[in-house]
Write a protein that holds these residues in place. Structure first.
Motif, PDB file in Angstrom:
ATOM      1  N   ASN A   1       0.824  -1.211   0.000  1.00  0.00           N
ATOM      2  CA  ASN A   1       0.000   0.000   0.000  1.00  0.00           C
ATOM      3  C   ASN A   1       0.856   1.257   0.000  1.00  0.00           C
ATOM      4  O   ASN A   1       0.463   2.289  -0.553  1.00  0.00           O
ATOM      5  N   GLN A   2       2.026   1.184   0.626  1.00  0.00           N
ATOM      6  CA  GLN A   2       2.880   2.370   0.708  1.00  0.00           C
ATOM      7  C   GLN A   2       3.361   2.819  -0.670  1.00  0.00           C
ATOM      8  O   GLN A   2       3.795   3.959  -0.834  1.00  0.00           O
ATOM      9  N   TYR A   3       3.288   1.917  -1.651  1.00  0.00           N
ATOM     10  CA  TYR A   3       3.686   2.259  -3.020  1.00  0.00           C
ATOM     11  C   TYR A   3       2.480   2.522  -3.919  1.00  0.00           C
ATOM     12  O   TYR A   3       2.612   2.557  -5.139  1.00  0.00           O
ATOM     13  N   GLY A   4       1.330   2.673  -3.311  1.00  0.00           N
ATOM     14  CA  GLY A   4       0.140   2.999  -4.097  1.00  0.00           C
ATOM     15  C   GLY A   4      -0.461   1.835  -4.842  1.00  0.00           C
ATOM     16  O   GLY A   4      -1.283   2.024  -5.746  1.00  0.00           O
ATOM     17  N   PHE A   5      -0.103   0.595  -4.463  1.00  0.00           N
ATOM     18  CA  PHE A   5      -0.588  -0.553  -5.210  1.00  0.00           C
ATOM     19  C   PHE A   5      -2.054  -0.866  -4.937  1.00  0.00           C
ATOM     20  O   PHE A   5      -2.655  -1.676  -5.640  1.00  0.00           O
ATOM     21  N   GLY A   6      -2.631  -0.215  -3.946  1.00  0.00           N
ATOM     22  CA  GLY A   6      -4.064  -0.366  -3.723  1.00  0.00           C
ATOM     23  C   GLY A   6      -4.879   0.059  -4.928  1.00  0.00           C
ATOM     24  O   GLY A   6      -6.011  -0.387  -5.111  1.00  0.00           O
ATOM     25  N   ALA A   7      -4.293   0.887  -5.774  1.00  0.00           N
ATOM     26  CA  ALA A   7      -4.973   1.351  -6.986  1.00  0.00           C
ATOM     27  C   ALA A   7      -5.202   0.225  -7.992  1.00  0.00           C
ATOM     28  O   ALA A   7      -6.001   0.367  -8.916  1.00  0.00           O
ATOM     29  N   PHE A   8      -4.515  -0.904  -7.802  1.00  0.00           N
ATOM     30  CA  PHE A   8      -4.642  -2.010  -8.747  1.00  0.00           C
ATOM     31  C   PHE A   8      -5.793  -2.958  -8.418  1.00  0.00           C
ATOM     32  O   PHE A   8      -6.006  -3.947  -9.127  1.00  0.00           O
ATOM     33  N   GLU A   9      -6.532  -2.688  -7.367  1.00  0.00           N
ATOM     34  CA  GLU A   9      -7.566  -3.628  -6.928  1.00  0.00           C
ATOM     35  C   GLU A   9      -8.525  -4.006  -8.041  1.00  0.00           C
ATOM     36  O   GLU A   9      -8.902  -5.174  -8.189  1.00  0.00           O
ATOM     37  N   LYS A  10      -8.895  -3.020  -8.847  1.00  0.00           N
ATOM     38  CA  LYS A  10      -9.871  -3.274  -9.920  1.00  0.00           C
ATOM     39  C   LYS A  10      -9.326  -4.216 -10.985  1.00  0.00           C
ATOM     40  O   LYS A  10     -10.103  -4.770 -11.782  1.00  0.00           O
ATOM     41  N   ASP A  11      -8.027  -4.430 -11.019  1.00  0.00           N
ATOM     42  CA  ASP A  11      -7.413  -5.251 -12.065  1.00  0.00           C
ATOM     43  C   ASP A  11      -7.489  -6.752 -11.769  1.00  0.00           C
ATOM     44  O   ASP A  11      -7.161  -7.567 -12.640  1.00  0.00           O
ATOM     45  N   TYR A  12      -7.913  -7.137 -10.545  1.00  0.00           N
ATOM     46  CA  TYR A  12      -7.847  -8.535 -10.128  1.00  0.00           C
ATOM     47  C   TYR A  12      -9.205  -9.030  -9.646  1.00  0.00           C
ATOM     48  O   TYR A  12     -10.070  -8.254  -9.259  1.00  0.00           O
ATOM     49  N   THR A  13      -9.358 -10.341  -9.660  1.00  0.00           N
ATOM     50  CA  THR A  13     -10.593 -10.921  -9.137  1.00  0.00           C
ATOM     51  C   THR A  13     -10.687 -10.642  -7.638  1.00  0.00           C
ATOM     52  O   THR A  13      -9.672 -10.509  -6.947  1.00  0.00           O
ATOM     53  N   ALA A  14     -11.908 -10.571  -7.164  1.00  0.00           N
ATOM     54  CA  ALA A  14     -12.123 -10.240  -5.749  1.00  0.00           C
ATOM     55  C   ALA A  14     -11.478 -11.262  -4.826  1.00  0.00           C
ATOM     56  O   ALA A  14     -10.906 -10.916  -3.779  1.00  0.00           O
TER      57      ALA A  14
END
Length: 448
Positions: A128-141
């Motif tokens: 999360n510290q690198y902003g990877f939370g923004a990728f959530e929409k790219d993966y299955t739940a």
């Protein structure tokens, strides 16, 4: 996917390493002071531009080609690729390096079932510290949830294993079997086949921890609940009972081939029709194609049977890539993970070499979904498998010491398969051992 069966020296080494790692587990949620999920990727971009050297531990067959492609795109970065072993060997060496405080890689493959254990021992970087939370929409739940522990994101998903029913169509046609839509129908088909030919079985000995947890997941069971250091284990919840109500009948009526999975005998039985189905993950086609050549043109895939006929499934297997806190350049490690599991060039390599993705764009791609499979006699198997990826039941969690749990499974539930006894009794033995072990390691564990 790897077998969760373990034995001999490997199991002893793994249990010892895991125990040592968990003893130092900090209280509360992992990395509770970690930055917010909307952190910036600027540090990752800067590290990639600056370059350097990182080490990557994995057993995936695509890794060599992926690393070569990454280094071609980023010639100022050198990736030292190491395969230190699969499954228990990999995790034992990883845990030993973590305990020693040196020798761990910058990036490692971590199966979803193992993610809580390494996150809770404060061994992994919160991405999360690198902003990877923004990728959530790219993966299955389901794969995204499996890469998180608490509020922390400890890996980016690489693959997924939504379960489906793989079946030998040649055997089904020969014996007039209908592809089951419910587990009651599956049980009836198992009886019909074995009565017609006592040498054939619909099911096999699946005395395997990973299979058991996935089947309980699909049945609606949620036996493991963790809140910080507080753990509740209930191997008698309604979903567990729903699964054992079917599997106990298969076992007591001797409708399962007593052939341990991942053995040469097992592969032969899959090829010659002795074993006619495999309820398992979407990675299974690669196993058949590489290890069961005799089955080519015989096998097909259908949705998993359910308990009420409504579509629902679970994950079986799958991994993410994580950055280790020991890394001297975690931002560069994160850059590699981002490229590995979120770039088109890397994912294309993964798909072209038989990987089953966790990325929604690929699961929704007509090119991927409608590709005929030569091994499966031209069936467009990904139509079934991608549909399954959207039907994974929510709410599943693993134990924070799941690797240990898997290592002792053969000594508890596994004995039920060996002697044909009630699986529920074996599950209660497993529960007791897991409660005792967790409390010894400093968790507060109770039976549900």
């Amino acid at each position: 996917m790897i077998s969760t069966r373990s034995n001999g020296k490997v199991a002893v080494a793994l249990v010892a390493a895991v125990a040592l790692g968990l003893t130092g587990c900090s209280s509360g949620s992992p990395d509770s002071g970690s930055p917010a999920a909307n952190g910036s990727q600027d540090a990752v971009d800067a590290a990639l531009k600056q370059g350097g050297e990182i080490t990557y531990w994995t057993w995936t067959p695509q890794a060599e080609e992926q690393v070569a492609a990454f280094q071609q795109e980023h010639p100022n970065v050198k990736v030292k690729l190491e395969n230190v072993g699969t499954g228990n060997d990999h995790y034992t060496k990883l845990q030993n390096a973590i305990k020693a405080g040196s020798g761990a890689p910058d990036v490692a493959q971590v199966e979803y079932q193992a993610m809580p254990q390494f996150a809770l021992t404060d061994a992994l970087v919160d991405l999360n510290q690198y902003g990877f939370g923004a990728f959530e929409k790219d993966y299955t739940a389901s794969t995204w949830a499996s890469s998180k522990v608490g509020d922390g994101l400890f890996g980016l998903p690489q693959d997924s294993g939504p379960m489906a029913l793989f079946y030998n169509k040649q055997v089904f046609d020969q014996y007039g079997l209908t592809v089951p839509k419910t587990w009651d129908e599956y049980l009836a088909a198992a009886r019909k086949l074995h009565t017609a030919d006592p040498a054939r079985y619909l099911a096999a000995d699946n005395g395997d921890a990973g299979f058991t947890t996935s089947m309980i997941w699909q049945a609606g069971g949620r036996p493991f609940n963790t809140d910080g250091r507080s753990v509740t284990i209930n191997m008698a919840d309604p979903g567990v009972k729903k699964w054992t109500s079917v599997w106990n009948q298969l076992l007591s009526e001797k409708l399962m081939a007593q052939i341990p999975p991942w053995t040469e005998e097992w592969y032969r039985a899959l090829g010659n029709g002795t074993i006619a189905t495999a309820p398992t993950g979407a990675w299974w086609p690669g196993v058949l194609a590489s290890s069961v050549a005799e089955g080519a043109g015989k096998w097909a895939v259908a949705p998993m049977p359910s308990y009420d006929g409504q579509p629902v499934t679970a994950e079986s297997g799958g991994s993410a890539q994580s950055v280790l806190k020991q890394s001297k350049n975690p931002a560069l490690g994160a850059a590699f993970v981002r490229w590995l599991n979120n770039s088109r060039s890397s994912i294309k390599i993964f798909l072209d070499t038989g990987g089953f993705p966790a990325t929604t764009a690929d699961l929704g791609s007509a090119e991927f979904r409608d590709k005929p499979s030569e091994y499966f006699a031209g069936q467009k198997i990904n139509q079934v498998l991608t549909a399954a990826a959207g039907q994974v039941a929510k709410g599943w969690t693993y134990l924070p010491y799941q690797l240990y749990a898997n290592s002792i499974y053969p000594d508890t539930v596994g004995k039920s398969y060996l002697n044909g006894s009630n699986i529920d009794a074996g599950l209660m033995d497993w529960q007791k051992a897991l409660v005792d072990y967790g409390n010894q390691q400093g968790f507060s564990v109770k039976a549900g």
